[in-house]
Design a protein around this motif. Structure first.
Motif, mmCIF file in Angstrom:
data_model
loop_
_atom_site.group_PDB
_atom_site.id
_atom_site.type_symbol
_atom_site.label_atom_id
_atom_site.label_comp_id
_atom_site.label_asym_id
_atom_site.label_seq_id
_atom_site.Cartn_x
_atom_site.Cartn_y
_atom_site.Cartn_z
ATOM 1 N N GLU A 24 0.783 -1.334 0.034
ATOM 2 C CA GLU A 24 -0.065 -0.029 -0.089
ATOM 3 C C GLU A 24 1.063 1.167 -0.113
ATOM 4 O O GLU A 24 0.520 2.494 0.208
ATOM 5 C CB GLU A 24 -0.819 0.006 1.350
ATOM 6 N N GLN A 25 2.156 1.286 -0.351
ATOM 7 C CA GLN A 25 3.041 2.290 -0.187
ATOM 8 C C GLN A 25 2.653 3.113 -1.601
ATOM 9 O O GLN A 25 2.914 4.167 -1.660
ATOM 10 C CB GLN A 25 4.378 1.866 -0.320
ATOM 11 N N GLU A 26 2.504 2.442 -2.711
ATOM 12 C CA GLU A 26 2.061 2.794 -4.023
ATOM 13 C C GLU A 26 0.604 3.604 -4.073
ATOM 14 O O GLU A 26 -0.152 2.708 -3.426
ATOM 15 C CB GLU A 26 2.244 2.123 -5.011
ATOM 16 N N PRO A 27 0.101 4.458 -4.656
ATOM 17 C CA PRO A 27 -1.145 4.704 -4.782
ATOM 18 C C PRO A 27 -2.113 3.764 -5.471
ATOM 19 O O PRO A 27 -1.518 2.940 -6.430
ATOM 20 C CB PRO A 27 -1.099 6.094 -5.781
ATOM 21 N N GLN A 28 -3.324 3.603 -4.720
ATOM 22 C CA GLN A 28 -4.064 2.424 -4.952
ATOM 23 C C GLN A 28 -5.470 3.196 -5.136
ATOM 24 O O GLN A 28 -5.607 4.328 -4.767
ATOM 25 C CB GLN A 28 -4.221 1.682 -3.903
ATOM 26 N N PRO A 29 -6.435 2.608 -6.135
ATOM 27 C CA PRO A 29 -7.560 3.141 -6.679
ATOM 28 C C PRO A 29 -8.596 3.352 -5.207
ATOM 29 O O PRO A 29 -8.774 2.371 -4.308
ATOM 30 C CB PRO A 29 -8.364 2.225 -7.345
ATOM 31 N N MET A 30 -9.193 4.445 -4.978
ATOM 32 C CA MET A 30 -10.127 4.677 -3.922
ATOM 33 C C MET A 30 -11.228 5.518 -4.360
ATOM 34 O O MET A 30 -11.337 6.160 -5.444
ATOM 35 C CB MET A 30 -9.233 5.773 -2.942
ATOM 36 N N TRP A 31 -12.120 5.390 -3.803
ATOM 37 C CA TRP A 31 -13.511 6.365 -3.845
ATOM 38 C C TRP A 31 -13.512 7.233 -2.740
ATOM 39 O O TRP A 31 -13.426 6.773 -1.551
ATOM 40 C CB TRP A 31 -14.640 5.399 -3.916
ATOM 41 N N VAL A 32 -14.026 8.297 -3.054
ATOM 42 C CA VAL A 32 -14.228 9.173 -1.925
ATOM 43 C C VAL A 32 -15.586 10.078 -2.024
ATOM 44 O O VAL A 32 -16.046 10.122 -3.259
ATOM 45 C CB VAL A 32 -13.243 10.417 -1.869
ATOM 46 N N ARG A 66 -1.117 13.291 -5.277
ATOM 47 C CA ARG A 66 0.175 13.702 -5.232
ATOM 48 C C ARG A 66 0.870 13.788 -3.836
ATOM 49 O O ARG A 66 2.151 14.096 -3.778
ATOM 50 C CB ARG A 66 0.539 15.053 -5.974
ATOM 51 N N THR A 67 0.206 13.732 -2.649
ATOM 52 C CA THR A 67 0.523 13.897 -1.256
ATOM 53 C C THR A 67 1.516 12.476 -0.821
ATOM 54 O O THR A 67 1.039 11.394 -1.554
ATOM 55 C CB THR A 67 -0.469 14.294 -0.269
ATOM 56 N N ALA A 68 2.105 12.555 0.075
ATOM 57 C CA ALA A 68 2.998 11.582 0.457
ATOM 58 C C ALA A 68 2.255 10.386 1.286
ATOM 59 O O ALA A 68 0.896 10.581 1.780
ATOM 60 C CB ALA A 68 4.043 11.828 1.489
ATOM 61 N N HIS A 69 2.540 9.276 1.276
ATOM 62 C CA HIS A 69 2.007 8.103 1.737
ATOM 63 C C HIS A 69 1.630 8.373 3.464
ATOM 64 O O HIS A 69 2.490 9.137 4.051
ATOM 65 C CB HIS A 69 2.616 7.068 1.781
ATOM 66 N N THR A 70 0.657 7.741 3.495
ATOM 67 C CA THR A 70 0.279 7.886 4.928
ATOM 68 C C THR A 70 -0.331 6.362 5.562
ATOM 69 O O THR A 70 -1.095 5.781 4.748
ATOM 70 C CB THR A 70 -0.834 9.031 5.506
ATOM 71 N N GLY A 71 -0.419 6.187 6.892
ATOM 72 C CA GLY A 71 -0.935 4.772 7.125
ATOM 73 C C GLY A 71 -2.219 4.692 7.178
ATOM 74 O O GLY A 71 -2.841 3.521 7.169
ATOM 75 N N LEU A 72 -3.038 5.665 7.760
ATOM 76 C CA LEU A 72 -4.239 5.540 7.897
ATOM 77 C C LEU A 72 -5.318 6.083 7.204
ATOM 78 O O LEU A 72 -5.071 7.411 6.837
ATOM 79 C CB LEU A 72 -4.463 5.856 9.624
ATOM 80 N N LEU A 73 -6.437 5.720 6.880
ATOM 81 C CA LEU A 73 -7.499 6.111 6.289
ATOM 82 C C LEU A 73 -8.093 7.440 6.844
ATOM 83 O O LEU A 73 -8.369 8.329 6.349
ATOM 84 C CB LEU A 73 -8.714 5.276 5.975
ATOM 85 N N GLU A 74 -8.106 7.416 8.358
ATOM 86 C CA GLU A 74 -8.580 8.133 9.199
ATOM 87 C C GLU A 74 -7.614 9.754 8.986
ATOM 88 O O GLU A 74 -8.269 10.680 9.000
ATOM 89 C CB GLU A 74 -8.380 8.076 10.767
ATOM 90 N N THR A 75 -6.518 9.517 8.644
ATOM 91 C CA THR A 75 -5.614 10.712 8.308
ATOM 92 C C THR A 75 -6.008 11.447 7.076
ATOM 93 O O THR A 75 -6.047 12.665 7.094
ATOM 94 C CB THR A 75 -4.207 10.320 8.289
#
Length: 143
Positions: A24-32, A66-75
């Motif tokens: 999950e370090q690389e961008p993955q498809p998300m819905w928002v 384009r923002t940096a990786h973060t561990g939590l969806l909550e962030t």
């Protein structure tokens, strides 16, 4: 006379680097999905009288990925709150749903949702900032 208006963005597709697992370090498809609620003229004369969704859509689709990786969806959800409340002072409440696609064979998407108002979000961010300052001071005193 003002009215309470809601702007709803459903399942905007984006890509984010988020998650605690190695892949999950690389961008993955998300819905928002986002709902903004606020006071604006009940009978608007033009776009300036309205809660404008276009800057939020553009940020979610183009800048946020384009923002940096973060561990939590909550962030990531808190990042949407920050942007949405900064977008227009008339926005008083924001609901965000953030969903990872194709992460489970049991579901099309898995995610989280949260709703907050401007005051609650401001207090939560101030408390988090104070905790981070205290932690930094504790580390410095140990060294």
């Amino acid at each position: 006379m003002n009215g309470i208006w809601s702007v709803k963005i459903e399942r905007l597709e984006t890509r984010l680097a988020v998650g605690v697992y190695e892949d999950e370090q690389e961008p993955q498809p998300m819905w928002v999905s986002v709902t903004l609620t606020g006071l604006a003229p009940a009978v608007p004369d033009g776009l300036g009288d309205c809660l404008d969704y276009e800057p939020l859509c553009r940020w979610l689709a183009s800048e946020w990925p384009r923002t940096a990786h973060t561990g939590l969806l909550e962030t990531r959800v808190n990042e949407v709150f920050d942007f949405a409340f900064g977008l227009d002072p008339r926005v008083q409440e924001v609901s965000v749903g953030l969903y990872k696609q194709r992460v489970s064979r049991y579901a099309a998407a898995i995610g989280i949702e949260r709703t907050t108002n401007r005051g609650e979000h401001t207090r939560a961010m101030q408390n988090a900032s104070a905790r981070n300052c205290e932690a930094s001071e504790n580390v410095a005193s140990i060294e």
